[in-house]
Design a protein around this motif. Structure first.
Motif, short mmCIF file in Angstrom:
data_model
loop_
_atom_site.label_atom_id
_atom_site.label_comp_id
_atom_site.label_asym_id
_atom_site.label_seq_id
_atom_site.Cartn_x
_atom_site.Cartn_y
_atom_site.Cartn_z
N ASP A 48 -58.58 -5.70 -43.85
CA ASP A 48 -57.23 -6.26 -43.87
C ASP A 48 -56.37 -5.44 -44.83
O ASP A 48 -56.82 -4.45 -45.40
CB ASP A 48 -57.25 -7.74 -44.29
CG ASP A 48 -57.94 -7.98 -45.62
OD1 ASP A 48 -57.92 -7.09 -46.50
OD2 ASP A 48 -58.52 -9.06 -45.79
N GLU A 49 -55.14 -5.88 -45.01
CA GLU A 49 -54.20 -5.13 -45.85
C GLU A 49 -54.66 -5.08 -47.31
O GLU A 49 -54.42 -4.11 -48.01
CB GLU A 49 -52.80 -5.72 -45.76
CG GLU A 49 -51.75 -4.81 -46.30
CD GLU A 49 -50.34 -5.23 -45.96
OE1 GLU A 49 -49.47 -5.08 -46.84
OE2 GLU A 49 -50.10 -5.70 -44.84
N THR A 50 -55.37 -6.11 -47.75
CA THR A 50 -55.89 -6.12 -49.12
C THR A 50 -56.85 -4.95 -49.34
O THR A 50 -56.81 -4.30 -50.39
CB THR A 50 -56.62 -7.46 -49.41
OG1 THR A 50 -55.73 -8.53 -49.13
CG2 THR A 50 -57.06 -7.54 -50.86
N LEU B 285 -56.70 -2.15 -47.95
CA LEU B 285 -55.93 -0.89 -48.01
C LEU B 285 -55.46 -0.59 -49.43
O LEU B 285 -55.21 0.56 -49.76
CB LEU B 285 -54.73 -0.94 -47.06
CG LEU B 285 -55.05 -0.83 -45.58
CD1 LEU B 285 -53.77 -0.92 -44.77
CD2 LEU B 285 -55.79 0.46 -45.27
N GLN B 286 -55.36 -1.62 -50.27
CA GLN B 286 -54.95 -1.39 -51.65
C GLN B 286 -55.96 -0.51 -52.38
O GLN B 286 -55.62 0.19 -53.33
CB GLN B 286 -54.75 -2.70 -52.39
CG GLN B 286 -53.65 -3.57 -51.80
CD GLN B 286 -52.33 -2.86 -51.61
OE1 GLN B 286 -51.91 -2.06 -52.44
NE2 GLN B 286 -51.66 -3.13 -50.50
N LYS C 294 -48.33 3.64 -46.07
CA LYS C 294 -47.33 2.82 -45.38
C LYS C 294 -47.60 2.82 -43.87
O LYS C 294 -47.53 1.77 -43.22
CB LYS C 294 -45.92 3.35 -45.67
CG LYS C 294 -44.83 2.56 -45.02
CD LYS C 294 -43.46 3.12 -45.36
CE LYS C 294 -42.37 2.35 -44.63
NZ LYS C 294 -41.06 2.91 -44.86
N LYS D 246 -50.57 0.62 -43.08
CA LYS D 246 -50.19 -0.79 -43.09
C LYS D 246 -49.41 -1.16 -41.83
O LYS D 246 -49.63 -2.22 -41.24
CB LYS D 246 -49.35 -1.11 -44.33
CG LYS D 246 -50.14 -1.10 -45.62
CD LYS D 246 -49.25 -1.38 -46.82
CE LYS D 246 -50.04 -1.36 -48.11
NZ LYS D 246 -49.18 -1.59 -49.30
N ASN D 247 -48.51 -0.27 -41.40
CA ASN D 247 -47.75 -0.52 -40.18
C ASN D 247 -48.67 -0.64 -38.97
O ASN D 247 -48.49 -1.53 -38.12
CB ASN D 247 -46.73 0.59 -39.94
CG ASN D 247 -45.57 0.55 -40.90
OD1 ASN D 247 -45.28 -0.47 -41.51
ND2 ASN D 247 -44.89 1.67 -41.05
N LEU E 33 -51.87 -1.48 -38.93
CA LEU E 33 -52.63 -2.72 -39.04
C LEU E 33 -51.77 -3.90 -38.58
O LEU E 33 -52.22 -4.74 -37.80
CB LEU E 33 -53.07 -2.89 -40.49
CG LEU E 33 -54.14 -3.94 -40.75
CD1 LEU E 33 -55.08 -3.44 -41.84
CD2 LEU E 33 -53.53 -5.24 -41.16
N ASN E 34 -50.52 -3.93 -39.00
CA ASN E 34 -49.62 -5.02 -38.60
C ASN E 34 -49.32 -4.99 -37.10
O ASN E 34 -49.23 -6.05 -36.48
CB ASN E 34 -48.33 -4.98 -39.42
CG ASN E 34 -48.56 -5.41 -40.85
OD1 ASN E 34 -49.41 -6.26 -41.13
ND2 ASN E 34 -47.83 -4.82 -41.78
N LYS F 227 -52.28 -6.50 -35.37
CA LYS F 227 -52.34 -7.94 -35.60
C LYS F 227 -51.29 -8.67 -34.76
O LYS F 227 -51.57 -9.72 -34.18
CB LYS F 227 -52.12 -8.26 -37.08
CG LYS F 227 -53.33 -7.98 -37.94
CD LYS F 227 -53.07 -8.40 -39.37
CE LYS F 227 -54.30 -8.20 -40.22
NZ LYS F 227 -54.07 -8.64 -41.61
#
Length: 95
Positions: free
Chosen positions: A49-51, A53-54, A73, A76-77, A79-80, A83
């Motif tokens: 998940d995005e977490t 990616l941190q 970035k 994240k895009n 992944l979104n 989703k």
């Protein structure tokens, strides 16, 4: 599995290089795994998940913080996007 392809030429490389990132959504395992791959750079990264990616930092793919931030970035895009697509399909099924 679902795969999307993003062209990173403009968003990450300022038109200096041609590169595509392939993002695979593997739902056959729990929790879902997203695999990010840029073959021209021999780069692969995975996240649930995005977490996750941190944890991408302090990894430096390019040795250039701005490019690394733009790559994150785009990750994240992607992944979104995957989703949101799943949410739309779910809404259609329930109607």
């Amino acid at each position: 599995m679902k795969t999307i392809t993003l062209n990173l030429r403009e968003s990450v490389f300022d038109n200096e290089a041609e590169a595509k990132m392939y993002v695979i959504k593997d739902e056959e395992i729990e929790p879902t795994l997203y695999i990010f791959s840029i073959p021209i750079l021999t780069f692969t990264w995975s996240a649930h998940d995005e977490t996750d990616l941190q944890s991408f930092y302090p990894v430096s793919v390019f040795g250039d913080q701005q490019k690394d931030e733009r790559l994150l970035k785009e990750m994240k895009n992607a992944l979104n996007l995957l989703k949101k697509e799943a949410q739309v399909k779910e809404e259609i099924v329930y109607r």
